[in-house]
Design a protein around this motif. Structure first.
Motif, mmCIF file in Angstrom:
data_model
loop_
_atom_site.group_PDB
_atom_site.id
_atom_site.type_symbol
_atom_site.label_atom_id
_atom_site.label_comp_id
_atom_site.label_asym_id
_atom_site.label_seq_id
_atom_site.Cartn_x
_atom_site.Cartn_y
_atom_site.Cartn_z
ATOM 1 N N GLU A 1 0.810 -1.212 0.000
ATOM 2 C CA GLU A 1 0.000 0.000 0.000
ATOM 3 C C GLU A 1 0.848 1.269 0.000
ATOM 4 O O GLU A 1 0.315 2.368 -0.150
ATOM 5 N N LEU A 2 2.159 1.131 0.160
ATOM 6 C CA LEU A 2 3.011 2.317 0.254
ATOM 7 C C LEU A 2 3.138 3.008 -1.099
ATOM 8 O O LEU A 2 3.135 2.356 -2.146
ATOM 9 N N PRO A 3 3.265 4.345 -1.099
ATOM 10 C CA PRO A 3 3.452 5.080 -2.358
ATOM 11 C C PRO A 3 4.728 4.635 -3.067
ATOM 12 O O PRO A 3 5.670 4.146 -2.427
ATOM 13 N N PRO A 4 4.801 4.824 -4.381
ATOM 14 C CA PRO A 4 5.960 4.359 -5.154
ATOM 15 C C PRO A 4 7.295 4.957 -4.719
ATOM 16 O O PRO A 4 8.340 4.321 -4.883
ATOM 17 N N HIS A 5 7.272 6.181 -4.165
ATOM 18 C CA HIS A 5 8.546 6.821 -3.822
ATOM 19 C C HIS A 5 9.172 6.263 -2.556
ATOM 20 O O HIS A 5 10.344 6.539 -2.262
ATOM 21 N N VAL A 6 8.421 5.471 -1.784
ATOM 22 C CA VAL A 6 8.944 4.946 -0.523
ATOM 23 C C VAL A 6 9.919 3.807 -0.805
ATOM 24 O O VAL A 6 9.604 2.863 -1.530
#
Length: 412
Positions: A210-215
């Protein structure tokens, strides 16, 4: 009056007089927030609910045990009118108008000069929801909107990036036993705000998707060791990313301080001058047995439970567990990381007095979709683990509580 939308404002009531008329359920719901705001609260009511009376007994409010009288609002900044006497409410509302006191009425919002919004809180932010007019007032709808916004902020599905520069630091987050819904709301919010997540194998893996792509997600099990031991390499990775000004989350299974080496990481961060926040997690030692229908304590059966690590055998010189003493206890024994050592553990417990017929339950992949429970006794557990191909991670429960459970795995 012409229909206009209410003007939202935050009242700073610290040390200022607030008068509450009526000590019933409305006052009971509203008083805690007024107390938290630091208001000087004067309650006027012939009677009050037990909860409101307890607030008065504790000195949180001043209670004048009588009906409303003209002049009660003279020194008030804000008034909550919530009596069951319509005439008294109307008279108090008129007095508030004369003295220019903002006034909320529980019985007639149209005659009030202020409305109480549906409010909620999340990490230093207060969410307040108001309808635009008296005609459109729908308390259930505004409460539902409030709940949706607050829940979104808490679980990270509604993310509002911080515009001010954040202080670099690390959050040691306990992810719980495996089910992604069992992480704390604070832990989930910190995950949503992270720049880097260093995750254990036993953490709630579904949350990572579920984390955003930049993480940047780093698997702690695959950090190159070089000349360091694994834990030192993890410590160094935490420090390195934090020193780059990033918000780092160390996502661990269960609780960071229950066989999770969380304190070792906290100490390393402290030595490096890196701020560290610890977010407790639900330990698998309690939650996994519970998910399998096993209470670790039960009235008349077990008055205590003990949690031990089984990662080294009882005869291993590195073991710090007093197995002979555990064998004499009558309560519940919960063993973590002990699947491959359970045979020697069972032999040791029996050798020091535990009955071979003592019930044992092994709960594999607890709280996840792959959860399964295998029952045995101390006499049979070693062969059962092999026959049933029980694999880690599994929580082992030893004691009479194994037979107390409800549902498919036991009768009440």
């Amino acid at each position: 009056m012409a229909e206009h939308p209410a003007y939202p404002v935050g009242l700073r009531l610290t040390g200022r007089r607030v008068v509450v008329l009526g000590g019933g359920q409305v006052a009971q719901r509203r008083l805690p927030a007024l107390i938290a705001a630091g208001a000087d609260i004067r309650l006027v009511s012939p009677e009050a609910t037990p909860s409101v009376e307890a607030m008065a007994d504790a000195g949180e409010i001043a209670w004048e045990q009588r009906p409303y009288a003209d002049g009660d609002l003279a020194d008030a900044w804000y008034a909550l009118i919530a009596t069951s006497d319509t005439d008294a409410n109307a008279a108090a509302s008129a007095e508030a108008e004369r003295h220019r006191v903002w006034c909320v009425r529980s019985d007639d919002a149209d005659q009030a000069t202020a409305w109480t919004p549906a409010t909620g809180h999340s990490e230093g932010v207060t969410v307040a929801v108001l309808t635009t007019s008296a005609r459109d007032r729908d308390p259930r709808h505004t409460a539902a909107i409030r709940d949706a916004v607050v829940e979104g902020l808490r679980d990270g599905t509604l993310v509002a990036p911080h515009q001010r520069t954040r202080t670099a630091g690390v959050a040691l987050v306990g992810g719980g036993p495996g089910d992604p819904d069992l992480i704390t709301v604070r832990g989930r919010r910190l995950l949503a705000e992270a720049d880097v997540v260093i995750a254990d194998r036993l953490g709630p893996r579904d949350l990572l998707a579920e984390l955003p792509p930049h993480v940047e997600v780093i698997d702690a099990a695959k950090i190159p060791y070089g000349r360091f031991m694994a834990q030192e390499a993890i410590n160094n990775a935490l420090i390195e990313h934090a020193k780059q000004g990033k918000a780092v989350v160390r996502l661990k299974g269960g609780d960071p301080f229950v066989f999770g080496r969380g304190m070792e990481e906290a100490q390393a961060l402290a030595e490096a001058g890196i701020p560290c926040t610890v977010v407790p997690g639900i330990s698998s030692s309690i939650s996994v047995p519970g998910a399998a229908g096993i209470p670790v304590t039960h009235r008349g059966v077990a008055h205590e439970f003990t949690v031990v690590s089984g990662h080294v055998a009882p005869d291993d010189e590195r073991s710090l567990v007093d197995w002979p003493s555990l064998a004499r206890l009558t309560g519940t024994l919960v063993i973590l990381m002990g699947v491959d050592k359970i045979g020697r553990i069972a032999e040791t417990l029996v050798a020091h007095g535990k009955s071979p017929q003592t019930p044992v339950a092994l709960v594999q992949e607890g709280t996840t979709a792959a959860q399964r429970r295998v029952d045995a006794t101390l006499a049979t557990v070693a062969e059962t683990v092999v026959a049933q191909e029980v694999r880690p991670p599994a929580v082992i429960v030893v004691g009479e509580v194994v037979g107390v459970g409800v549902g498919p795995h036991g009768a009440a």
